[in-house]
Design a protein around this motif. Structure first.
Motif, PDB file in Angstrom:
ATOM      1  N   MET A 278       0.840  -1.202   0.000  1.00 29.84           N
ATOM      2  CA  MET A 278       0.000   0.000   0.000  1.00 29.84           C
ATOM      3  C   MET A 278       0.876   1.254   0.000  1.00 29.84           C
ATOM      4  N   ASN A 279       0.564   2.186  -0.910  1.00 27.53           N
ATOM      5  CA  ASN A 279       1.255   3.467  -0.909  1.00 27.53           C
ATOM      6  C   ASN A 279       0.669   4.356   0.185  1.00 27.53           C
ATOM      7  N   LYS A 280       1.536   5.104   0.840  1.00 29.76           N
ATOM      8  CA  LYS A 280       1.093   5.977   1.922  1.00 29.76           C
ATOM      9  C   LYS A 280       1.424   7.432   1.595  1.00 29.76           C
ATOM     10  N   TYR A 281       0.497   8.315   1.960  1.00 27.25           N
ATOM     11  CA  TYR A 281       0.652   9.750   1.750  1.00 27.25           C
ATOM     12  C   TYR A 281       0.244  10.465   3.033  1.00 27.25           C
ATOM     13  N   CYS A 282       0.686  11.708   3.186  1.00 27.35           N
ATOM     14  CA  CYS A 282       0.327  12.426   4.405  1.00 27.35           C
ATOM     15  C   CYS A 282       0.411  13.932   4.194  1.00 27.35           C
ATOM     16  N   LEU A 283      -0.048  14.649   5.195  1.00 25.57           N
ATOM     17  CA  LEU A 283       0.094  16.102   5.279  1.00 25.57           C
ATOM     18  C   LEU A 283       1.018  16.404   6.443  1.00 25.57           C
ATOM     19  N   ILE A 284       2.021  17.280   6.216  1.00 22.89           N
ATOM     20  CA  ILE A 284       2.884  17.717   7.310  1.00 22.89           C
ATOM     21  C   ILE A 284       2.701  19.209   7.546  1.00 22.89           C
ATOM     22  N   GLY A 285       2.867  19.624   8.791  1.00 26.99           N
ATOM     23  CA  GLY A 285       2.716  21.018   9.186  1.00 26.99           C
ATOM     24  C   GLY A 285       2.269  21.076  10.630  1.00 26.99           C
ATOM     25  N   TYR A 286       1.952  22.287  11.098  1.00 23.33           N
ATOM     26  CA  TYR A 286       1.475  22.449  12.469  1.00 23.33           C
ATOM     27  C   TYR A 286       0.807  23.817  12.622  1.00 23.33           C
ATOM     28  N   PRO A 287      -0.425  23.869  13.155  1.00 17.51           N
ATOM     29  CA  PRO A 287      -1.287  22.749  13.557  1.00 17.51           C
ATOM     30  C   PRO A 287      -2.060  22.206  12.355  1.00 17.51           C
ATOM     31  N   ILE A 288      -2.421  20.937  12.376  1.00 20.30           N
ATOM     32  CA  ILE A 288      -3.099  20.334  11.223  1.00 20.30           C
ATOM     33  C   ILE A 288      -4.295  19.463  11.612  1.00 20.30           C
ATOM     34  N   GLU A 289      -4.657  19.456  12.888  1.00 20.76           N
ATOM     35  CA  GLU A 289      -5.737  18.556  13.311  1.00 20.76           C
ATOM     36  C   GLU A 289      -7.072  18.892  12.657  1.00 20.76           C
TER      37      GLU A 289
ATOM     38  N   LYS B  55      11.418   7.560   3.608  1.00 18.63           N
ATOM     39  CA  LYS B  55      11.414   6.097   3.716  1.00 18.63           C
ATOM     40  C   LYS B  55      10.007   5.514   3.775  1.00 18.63           C
ATOM     41  N   ASN B  56       9.071   6.252   4.376  1.00 18.85           N
ATOM     42  CA  ASN B  56       7.764   5.670   4.687  1.00 18.85           C
ATOM     43  C   ASN B  56       6.611   6.140   3.808  1.00 18.85           C
ATOM     44  N   TYR B  57       6.827   7.154   2.981  1.00 17.95           N
ATOM     45  CA  TYR B  57       5.721   7.703   2.195  1.00 17.95           C
ATOM     46  C   TYR B  57       6.068   7.792   0.711  1.00 17.95           C
ATOM     47  N   SER B  58       5.022   7.686  -0.110  1.00 22.62           N
ATOM     48  CA  SER B  58       5.167   7.861  -1.556  1.00 22.62           C
ATOM     49  C   SER B  58       5.029   9.324  -1.951  1.00 22.62           C
ATOM     50  N   GLY B  59       4.495  10.128  -1.044  1.00 24.26           N
ATOM     51  CA  GLY B  59       4.344  11.556  -1.286  1.00 24.26           C
ATOM     52  C   GLY B  59       3.694  12.209  -0.084  1.00 24.26           C
TER      53      GLY B  59
ATOM     54  N   THR C  93       6.506  14.547  -4.064  1.00 22.66           N
ATOM     55  CA  THR C  93       6.411  13.146  -4.443  1.00 22.66           C
ATOM     56  C   THR C  93       7.773  12.493  -4.227  1.00 22.66           C
ATOM     57  N   VAL C  94       7.763  11.238  -3.801  1.00 17.73           N
ATOM     58  CA  VAL C  94       9.000  10.501  -3.535  1.00 17.73           C
ATOM     59  C   VAL C  94       9.214   9.500  -4.661  1.00 17.73           C
ATOM     60  N   GLU C  95      10.305   9.661  -5.387  1.00 12.29           N
ATOM     61  CA  GLU C  95      10.612   8.768  -6.504  1.00 12.29           C
ATOM     62  C   GLU C  95      12.041   8.259  -6.364  1.00 12.29           C
ATOM     63  N   GLU C  96      12.165   6.953  -6.135  1.00 10.79           N
ATOM     64  CA  GLU C  96      13.469   6.303  -5.984  1.00 10.79           C
ATOM     65  C   GLU C  96      14.333   7.022  -4.949  1.00 10.79           C
TER      66      GLU C  96
END
Length: 242
Positions: free
Chosen positions: A1-12, A52-56, A88-91
């Protein structure tokens, strides 16, 4: 499974997981989107983990400028704005884009107005100016000299918040680019006969203004462009957050 996320603060408060996960489900993509709270001081140590953990991942306040030194490639538009909101994370390489411009253009294009006032002089203000370059623009800020240095634009007008409060305007477009944590109610006193486009969303609208538009549509369109970059599919935006 590809994983994606949002980073920042605050983001709840973010609706990005709901939006992207609905699109993944709709198009049969085996992927998941979540929130990863990251403060500016944590960014350097988090980069390896994200790679390491996300595709983007998406990037929001206050990291859109801070993320740029860690990227291996940045699109021309994002480089010009010094602001990245999609990676996006590519190779093992991090590629940065700015899809805020796309989102803002989709919304601004529907609003008929010959002059707009932009509240703030940060990264989002710079992105808005880039998106509506053909309009007559006035930036409303605390420090005019600093705003000119930050925005690097000589063809626009600058006034202070105090001058704006004293300024009588009607039937104009006001665009708020200030963070959600700042209350703009006092700045807008006496500005009822205008339209406010707030780049924030999920805002409790207690402003005394004739037409209020929150940033939800901007969020949806910039998210759709990020989704296209990650998956190659252009999603249908209608009803995605219903």
């Amino acid at each position: 499974m590809n994983k994606y996320c949002l980073i920042g603060y605050p983001i709840e408060h973010s609706l990005s997981p709901k939006m992207h996960n609905k699109w993944f489900h709709r198009y049969g993509i085996h992927a998941h989107y979540k929130l990863e709270e990251v403060r500016p001081r944590e960014l350097e140590t988090k980069i390896r983990y994200l790679t390491k953990n996300y595709s983007g991942f998406n990037v929001t306040y206050p990291l859109k400028k801070e993320i740029t030194p860690y990227l291996d490639w940045i699109s021309r538009e994002a480089k010009d704005l010094k602001s990245v909101n999609t990676v996006t994370v590519e190779e093992g390489k991090l590629l940065g884009y700015n899809t805020d411009v796309f989102g803002i253009k989709q919304v601004i294009g529907k609003i008929q107005n010959d002059h707009c006032y932009i509240l703030g002089n940060g990264n989002m203000a710079k992105t808005v100016i880039h998106s509506i370059n053909s309009r007559d623009i006035t930036v409303v800020c605390r420090d005019i000299d600093k705003a000119k240095r930050d925005l690097e634009k000589d063809h626009i007008n600058y006034i202070t918040y105090h001058e704006f409060k004293e300024h009588q305007i009607s039937h104009k477009l006001i665009i708020n680019t200030l963070p959600l944590t700042l209350d703009i109610g006092e700045i807008l006193l006496g500005k009822y006969e205008n339209t406010l486009l707030d780049c924030n969303y999920k805002v409790r609208n207690n402003y005394n203004i004739r037409v209020y538009l929150d940033g939800l549509e901007i969020l949806i369109h910039q998210g759709a462009e990020a989704f296209r970059i990650w998956t190659g599919k252009t999603p249908v935006v209608d009803g995605i957050l219903d």
